[in-house]
Design an enzyme around this catalytic site. Structure first.
Site, PDB file in Angstrom:
ATOM      1  N   ASP A 138      22.087 -16.029   8.429  1.00 30.67           N
ATOM      2  CA  ASP A 138      23.507 -16.321   8.215  1.00 30.67           C
ATOM      3  C   ASP A 138      23.998 -15.920   6.837  1.00 30.67           C
ATOM      4  O   ASP A 138      25.196 -15.920   6.581  1.00 30.67           O
ATOM      5  CB  ASP A 138      23.729 -17.830   8.327  1.00 30.67           C
ATOM      6  CG  ASP A 138      23.936 -18.266   9.750  1.00 30.67           C
ATOM      7  OD1 ASP A 138      24.383 -17.452  10.557  1.00 30.67           O
ATOM      8  OD2 ASP A 138      23.633 -19.437  10.046  1.00 30.67           O
TER       9      ASP A 138
HETATM   10  C1  BGC Z   1      22.845 -21.794   4.869  1.00 33.18           C
HETATM   11  C2  BGC Z   1      22.312 -21.284   6.171  1.00 33.18           C
HETATM   12  C3  BGC Z   1      23.174 -21.772   7.290  1.00 33.18           C
HETATM   13  C4  BGC Z   1      24.618 -21.393   7.033  1.00 33.18           C
HETATM   14  C5  BGC Z   1      25.569 -21.802   8.127  1.00 33.18           C
HETATM   15  C6  BGC Z   1      24.308 -21.484   4.735  1.00 33.18           C
HETATM   16  O1  BGC Z   1      24.814 -22.062   3.579  1.00 33.18           O
HETATM   17  O2  BGC Z   1      22.099 -21.271   3.805  1.00 33.18           O
HETATM   18  O3  BGC Z   1      20.957 -21.681   6.335  1.00 33.18           O
HETATM   19  O4  BGC Z   1      22.749 -21.215   8.478  1.00 33.18           O
HETATM   20  O5  BGC Z   1      25.031 -21.947   5.816  1.00 33.18           O
HETATM   21  O6  BGC Z   1      25.863 -23.134   8.135  1.00 33.18           O
HETATM   22  C1  NOJ Z   2      20.290 -22.090   9.621  1.00 31.70           C
HETATM   23  C2  NOJ Z   2      21.104 -21.814  10.826  1.00 31.70           C
HETATM   24  O1  NOJ Z   2      21.194 -22.987  11.588  1.00 31.70           O
HETATM   25  C3  NOJ Z   2      20.514 -20.725  11.658  1.00 31.70           C
HETATM   26  O2  NOJ Z   2      21.368 -20.418  12.723  1.00 31.70           O
HETATM   27  C4  NOJ Z   2      20.231 -19.519  10.824  1.00 31.70           C
HETATM   28  O3  NOJ Z   2      19.617 -18.559  11.629  1.00 31.70           O
HETATM   29  C5  NOJ Z   2      19.374 -19.867   9.634  1.00 31.70           C
HETATM   30  N1  NOJ Z   2      19.989 -20.897   8.886  1.00 31.70           N
HETATM   31  C6  NOJ Z   2      19.103 -18.665   8.714  1.00 31.70           C
HETATM   32  O4  NOJ Z   2      20.223 -18.337   7.980  1.00 31.70           O
END
Ligand code: BGC
Ligand code: NOJ
Length: 820
Positions: free
Chosen positions: A493
């Protein structure tokens, strides 16, 4: 250093002191009513949706932490108390934090018990949510161990949330005027907004007639006082307050007189109830809450026997779920996680996606499309029927383009418009979860279930059509190198290649400043190949030969694109950025190698024949593997890069910027197993296995019984410290890696496969596995150092590694595997 220990026979984690490095939590409830509960009784409860139906308040970010939730106090009412004796305390330690003589918290499956002793009074509080009910029970036992009679008051209290947790924490000009309660027969009913559009309310009841109550927080606590020192508890006097606005609470006082050695039980019930729209009030025409639905529930659960029998049902429920897969290996951490805690965490992640935990506030994220589809990979084996329903809910938030809402709200099941769509990996995960479901159950009929698009009536199409659109979605979005366009982001993400945000506060996930036609993802390419190959199998089963050929061809072409532009020479590249330059390549100054494409591409079978898979995995071992797990990428980004987005916003070593992202460690375990390196796969498995890290709990800091999303990487000053425990895809993927690829017991369309890739030092292992209504007893014996399988089914040798499906009526199969 440890803060507790595993009680494996009871399937409990026993916490030996209340001041754990962080609140160590558990989840209660596994259907509609859920609660977070910490080892000191903190946390909150909600019905289905942690944002829209929050029952009680919880203050994240508070100091001291975790002081809110389920408040219990004992007061010594003896008028002639010695100055050395405490007047009152919390038997769960928080919120008074009065030092206790003894303390023990046992987190079990769907329940938590906190036992403590102070001043000769022993208290045991057991919390759980009975199956099939929308309520939680606080089952309290108090024992007088003194040599004289004890005159005590017991106080139990909750602070109500005005339902929408976000609004509750922000909209004070309105909310301080709307709080309403009723108190009848000692039961406090919380009915804020019931007068208008809501048809639901909460209640808090006690099995013993309360001697006093309060519903106004200020009356109970006293002006400018906190939950650690309520005035009513200090003085022993309750006001019987009825709140009008401000902060509605429910506080009960129950007087208890205990002779020496005597014990008594009190049960408190916090519940949620709904009335049909036409029957909201009773008597009809009044504004009085219709409580008739609640009366029988209270009558039942305030009785000790009902509480005990519902507790036993909960225990049996978990016994039977876990009984579907049990292993006995030479490694205690494997046994403990597979047989109990890993499966338990998979259930929590399935239930709550990424909504509500100590790290997820319950207000900002609903059910994640990509998240829940991956959770299903581990969950299908535990509860196939619930998996089926979830798959269809997810499919209904897909869009006609084949894309998907990134999240949906659990209460409404509608896609979340704030986050929207455009995460280009999302739809492909649906193919994997459906494939996993069919392999587990053999229920091909699910492909004919009709599901809506975007929940719009009239748009329904068989699930198989949804899956075709998932594939087509990628094919419609191919970039300059023949690789899939990344969109807002793929699995990572935080790799936001079309974002280019220079404005604080903008969401990295939803800000898009590029047209999205250049940045491509090698990760999605690998995922696409995995998904397309499942589609080949599904299409062949349905005798759509032409379609099957087309999926195979698409997978093949994608593989060529990966070899053409996705291979860096020693490992797979990660992506191409918005300018068309490679990300995750030896030519990059930072972020030269990423874990995700090495995992997904080898899982998709790329380079296994010609040795490139081995080279990629050796590069992982050399550059990414650390004693605390495999780092997401290296070298860490040392500054913010506009064209990379959130990944470079994290200080080096944290989260996606070179943290140990536990979610994709198992991809490498699976990849290692696929190339036959069992020692290495298992070594990686143990590095992040929570039980194997228990000894370093003071460093790890999160719960030693569940996985955390992230462990700080070696670039971080707090290297080895975990964060974001519980709700992470790590749970499902580790479960898949250990059970299906290392132990090698995996469902296929044709039957249960047994192809272990275990450490060379293991002499073998045993397993019991339920599969399509049949029990498989698997006995694995190592005769030589390799992974070559000699299979015997019910004493007869069988070619290959798949146990043929037994004839109908046969319910037990003995499988012996000899590894050479
Ligand atoms: C986090 C991710 C997460 C994303 C969406 C980011 O700040 O680092 O792990 O998936 O937010 O909520
Ligand atoms: C947490 C999110 O829930 C997931 O969808 C994502 O793949 C990982 N972070 C990596 O960014």
């Amino acid at each position: 250093m440890r803060f507790g220990h595993f009680d494996d026979s009871a399937r409990e984690y026993v916490i030996e002191r209340p001041d754990t490095p962080l609140p160590w939590i558990n989840f209660l409830g596994c259907e509609d009513y859920f609660a977070i509960i910490s080892n000191t009784g903190g946390g909150y409860s909600f019905f289905k949706d942690a944002r829209l139906r929050r029952l009680i308040r919880y203050r994240y970010n508070n100091a001291p932490p975790d002081t809110g939730g389920r408040f219990l106090y004992l007061r010594d009412d003896d008028p002639a108390l010695q100055p050395s004796q405490p007047r009152y305390w919390s038997p769960t330690w928080q919120p008074t934090r009065q030092p206790l003589d003894e303390y023990e918290c046992r987190h079990g499956f769907g329940y938590t018990t906190i036992r403590s002793k102070l001043a000769g009074i022993e208290t045991r509080a057991r919390y759980f949510v009975p199956l099939g009910e929308s309520l939680e029970i606080w089952d309290l036992t108090i024992t007088n161990l003194r040599s004289e009679a004890a005159h005590l008051s017991v106080y139990a209290a909750v602070e109500f949330c005005l339902w929408d947790a976000l609004d509750d924490a922000t909209n004070f000009q309105r909310n301080l005027s709307i709080g309403e309660v009723e108190v009848v027969d000692g039961v406090v009913y919380h009915k804020t907004e019931y007068r208008e559009r809501r048809d639901h309310f909460a209640y808090f009841a006690s099995s013993e007639k309360p001697t006093g109550f309060d519903t106004s927080r200020e009356e109970f606590l006293g002006p400018y006082r906190g939950w650690d020192s309520p005035q009513a508890v200090e003085t022993g006097r309750m006001a019987g307050s009825i709140t009008h606005g401000w902060q509605p609470i429910a506080a009960h006082q129950v007087r208890v007189h205990l002779n020496p050695g005597e014990q008594t039980g009190i049960r408190f019930i916090l519940g949620y109830s709904e009335n049909p729209q036409g029957e909201k009030f009773h008597p009809p025409g009044s504004q009085t809450l219709n409580k008739r639905g609640v009366a029988p529930i209270l009558a039942r659960y305030l009785r000790e026997e009902a509480v005990e029998s519902s507790f036993q049902s909960l225990r049996s429920y978990w016994e039977s779920l876990l009984g579907r897969f049990q292993v006995s290996t030479p490694d205690v951490h494997t046994n403990r996680m597979v047989n109990a805690w890993n499966a338990y965490q998979v259930m929590a992640a399935f239930n709550l996606s990424r909504c509500a935990s100590y790290f997820e506030s319950g207000v900002s994220r609903g059910i994640g499309f990509r998240d829940s589809n991956q959770d299903l990979l581990g969950f299908v084996q535990l509860a196939p029927e619930r998996s089926r329903a979830r798959i269809l809910d997810l499919a209904a938030t897909q869009l006609p383009s084949g894309g998907a809402y990134h999240q949906y709200q659990p209460l409404t099941k509608r896609g979340n418009d704030d986050v929207g769509t455009g995460f280009n990996d999302d739809p492909l995960w649906l193919v994997l979860s459906v494939a996993a479901y069919i392999k587990e159950t053999g229920d091909w009929g699910i492909l004919d279930e009709r599901a809506l698009y975007d929940n719009r009536p009239g748009s329904e199409e068989p699930l198989y059509g949804h899956l075709k659109r998932s594939i087509q979605y990628t094919l419609d979005r191919i970039g300059p190198h023949g690789l899939p366009l990344i969109g807002r982001a793929d699995w990572n993400d935080c790799l936001n290649l079309n974002c280019f945000s220079d404005t604080p506060g903008q969401s990295f996930q939803t800000t898009t400043n590029k047209d999205g036609k250049i940045a491509e993802s090698v990760f999605i390419a690998g995922l696409f190949i995995l998904a397309a190959e499942e589609m080949v199998a599904l299409a062949r089963e349905r005798r759509h030969e032409a379609e099957a050929d087309a999926f195979a061809k698409a997978a093949d072409e994608m593989e060529q694109a990966v070899w053409g532009s996705g291979w860096d020479g020693e490992w797979f590249r990660r992506a191409y950025d918005g300018m068309g330059d490679p990300v995750g390549s030896s030519g990059c100054a930072e972020g030269q190698i990423f874990v995700e494409p090495q995992g997904i591409c080898v899982m998709a079978g790329l380079g296994i024949e010609d040795g490139r898979a081995t080279r990629a995995l050796d590069a992982v071992a050399d550059r990414l593997a650390s004693p605390h797990g495999i780092l997401l990428q290296q070298p860490a980004y040392s500054r913010y890069y506009l064209h990379l987005g959130e990944i470079s916003s994290y200080p080096p070593g944290y989260k996606e910027n070179a943290g140990v992202f536990c979610h994709n460690n198992p991809w490498i375990m699976i990849a290692e197993a696929r190339i036959g390196r069992g020692d290495r796969a298992f070594d990686y498995y143990l590095r992040i296995n929570p039980s194997a890290r228990e000894e370093i709990s003071d460093l790890h800091r999160c719960e030693p019984y569940v996985y955390a999303q992230m462990i700080a990487g070696r670039d971080a000053p707090t290297y080895g410290e975990a964060k974001n425990s519980w709700l992470t895809g790590t749970a499902a993927w580790n479960y898949v890696a250990i059970t299906q690829w290392i132990l090698g017991i995996r469902p296929t369309y044709a039957g249960l496969e047994v192809a272990p890739v275990i450490p060379s030092s293991w002499s073998g292992f045993d397993a019991e596995r339920a599969f399509r209504g049949v029990r498989y007893s698997v006995h694995v014996e190592r005769l030589g150092p390799g992974n070559t399988v000699g299979l015997e089914v019910d004493g007869q040798p069988v070619e290959g590694t798949i146990v043929p499906l037994p004839p109908a009526g046969k319910h037990e199969v003995q499988v012996t595997v000899r590894l050479r």
